[in-house]
Design an enzyme around this catalytic site. Structure first.
Site, PDB file in Angstrom:
ATOM      1  N   ASP A 221      -2.705  -0.808   4.580  1.00 47.25           N
ATOM      2  CA  ASP A 221      -2.239  -0.189   5.853  1.00 47.25           C
ATOM      3  C   ASP A 221      -2.911   1.167   6.151  1.00 47.25           C
ATOM      4  OD1 ASP A 221      -0.759   1.264   3.653  1.00 47.25           O
ATOM      5  OD2 ASP A 221       0.351   2.317   5.076  1.00 47.25           O
TER       6      ASP A 221
ATOM      7  N   ASP B 256       2.615   0.970  -1.217  1.00 40.88           N
ATOM      8  CA  ASP B 256       3.315   1.862  -0.352  1.00 40.88           C
ATOM      9  C   ASP B 256       2.658   1.470   1.201  1.00 40.88           C
ATOM     10  OD1 ASP B 256       4.924   3.596  -1.920  1.00 40.88           O
ATOM     11  OD2 ASP B 256       2.867   4.343  -2.683  1.00 40.88           O
TER      12      ASP B 256
ATOM     13  N   ASP C   8      -2.455  -3.172  -1.464  1.00 40.16           N
ATOM     14  CA  ASP C   8      -1.720  -1.811  -1.442  1.00 40.16           C
ATOM     15  C   ASP C   8      -0.251  -2.109  -1.566  1.00 40.16           C
ATOM     16  OD1 ASP C   8      -1.686   1.147  -1.342  1.00 40.16           O
ATOM     17  OD2 ASP C   8      -1.280   0.941   0.691  1.00 40.16           O
TER      18      ASP C   8
END
Length: 342
Positions: A225, A28, A26
């Site tokens: 995250d 961001d 990922d």
């Protein structure tokens, strides 16, 4: 672990970048936040790449094109090409193209990333509900997206046009904090129309399929995250995952995670892909990791010992997830997390 309920983070005697052929990263909250590289990301990814691990960047953010994302990564010191980037815009464009003939007009509510992805699939982006669209597609358009764009989507949907969304992440990390994501914008249209979109992005299967088709990964490791996108997406795809605590998810949310949100591994940041993962073992009525032992009491989680903070968190996860079974842990973790500095 899809055959049962994960009750603790797993250990790995091998360095993760050697145990898996491809990292599905990922962006961001993992590689960067607000455009700036997250601490240790650049050096960690360089070391993993130099060791032979393929790096692919998988994002629900449909705003930018793969070319733009790759250029940004390269400017940060992470060499990347457009083919290394997979976006929810690409996933939703494929989903639409499978249902509509080539040349179909699609009302675009979003940015350049979505526009380019539609054209790649032979679809024609249009700007108005009066342009005769055969579908509506909605993706993150950035903070400057005009409110009137949502009205155009509503007009078309009210006429019976099918509605697609790149993703439904309610929030997105930024340099100043957590901002509204595409999911918040989708809710505006949902409330106004009462309709439900077809969604392509993480954690749903269209995004995982797009990623595997474009990367050819055989032993992928999802690195993210967010529990409700990255980790759930790995769960749905039946692949392993590493949660890094540099973005949206905090320690308390991790402890309360239901089975589909429980990662295979947990680490502080992307340095975790360059190491093995310590084993969490049963110990008396609880679990031990490193110098810490965690148990689940009647009302709270207890933590004793000392040592590396992440080892204590892993032990707490084992106690929390075991106590919760196939639900979400509701035990008080305050004292245990306080001992770890959270």
């Amino acid at each position: 672990m899809r055959q049962g309920v994960r009750t603790r983070p797993e250990g790995s005697a091998r360095v993760l970048s050697e145990a898996y052929d491809t990292a599905l990263l990922d962006l961001d909250g993992v590689v960067y936040a607000g455009g700036n590289a997250i601490a240790h990301a650049v050096d960690s990814l360089a070391a993993a790449r130099d060791g032979g691990m393929h790096l692919a960047y998988v994002t629900n953010n449909a705003l930018r094109t793969p070319d733009a994302v790759a250029a940004h990564l390269t400017a940060l010191g992470i060499p990347a090409e457009a083919g290394d980037v997979i976006t929810s815009a690409q996933a939703v464009a494929r989903l639409i193209a499978e249902q509509l003939p080539s040349g179909s007009r699609v009302l675009l509510i979003g940015g350049d990333g979505l526009r380019v992805a539609l054209r790649e699939r032979g679809l024609v982006p249009v700007e108005s509900a009066d342009d005769g669209p055969a579908a509506v597609v909605q993706g993150y358009g950035g903070p400057e997206l005009a409110w009137g764009r949502f009205a155009e989507a509503c007009y078309a949907i009210a006429r019976g046009v099918p509605w697609f969304a790149s993703n439904t992440d309610l929030t997105i990390p930024s340099a100043r904090g957590i901002a509204p994501g595409n999911g918040a914008a989708v809710e505006v249209v949902r409330i106004a129309t009462g309709a439900e979109p077809q969604v392509a992005g993480k954690p749903l299967p269209p995004m995982h399929r797009e990623t595997i088709l474009r990367t050819g990964a055989e032993r992928p490791l999802v690195v993210g995250d967010r529990l409700d996108t990255d980790i759930e997406g790995a769960f749905n795809g039946d692949v392993d995952s590493l949660l890094v605590l540099t973005g949206v998810t905090d320690a308390a949310q991790l402890l309360a995670a239901p089975p589909r949100h429980r990662p295979t591994y947990v680490d502080a940041d992307l340095r975790g892909i360059l190491t093995g993962q310590p084993e969490v073992t049963p110990s008396g009525d609880g679990f031990r990791c490193g110098g810490w032992t965690a148990t689940a009491g009647a009302e709270r989680l207890e933590l004793d010992g000392e040592g590396a903070v992440l080892d204590g968190l892993r032990a707490l996860c084992a106690a929390a997830w075991t106590a919760a079974g196939d639900g979400a842990c509701a035990l008080d973790a305050g004292k245990g997390l306080a001992r770890l500095g959270w």
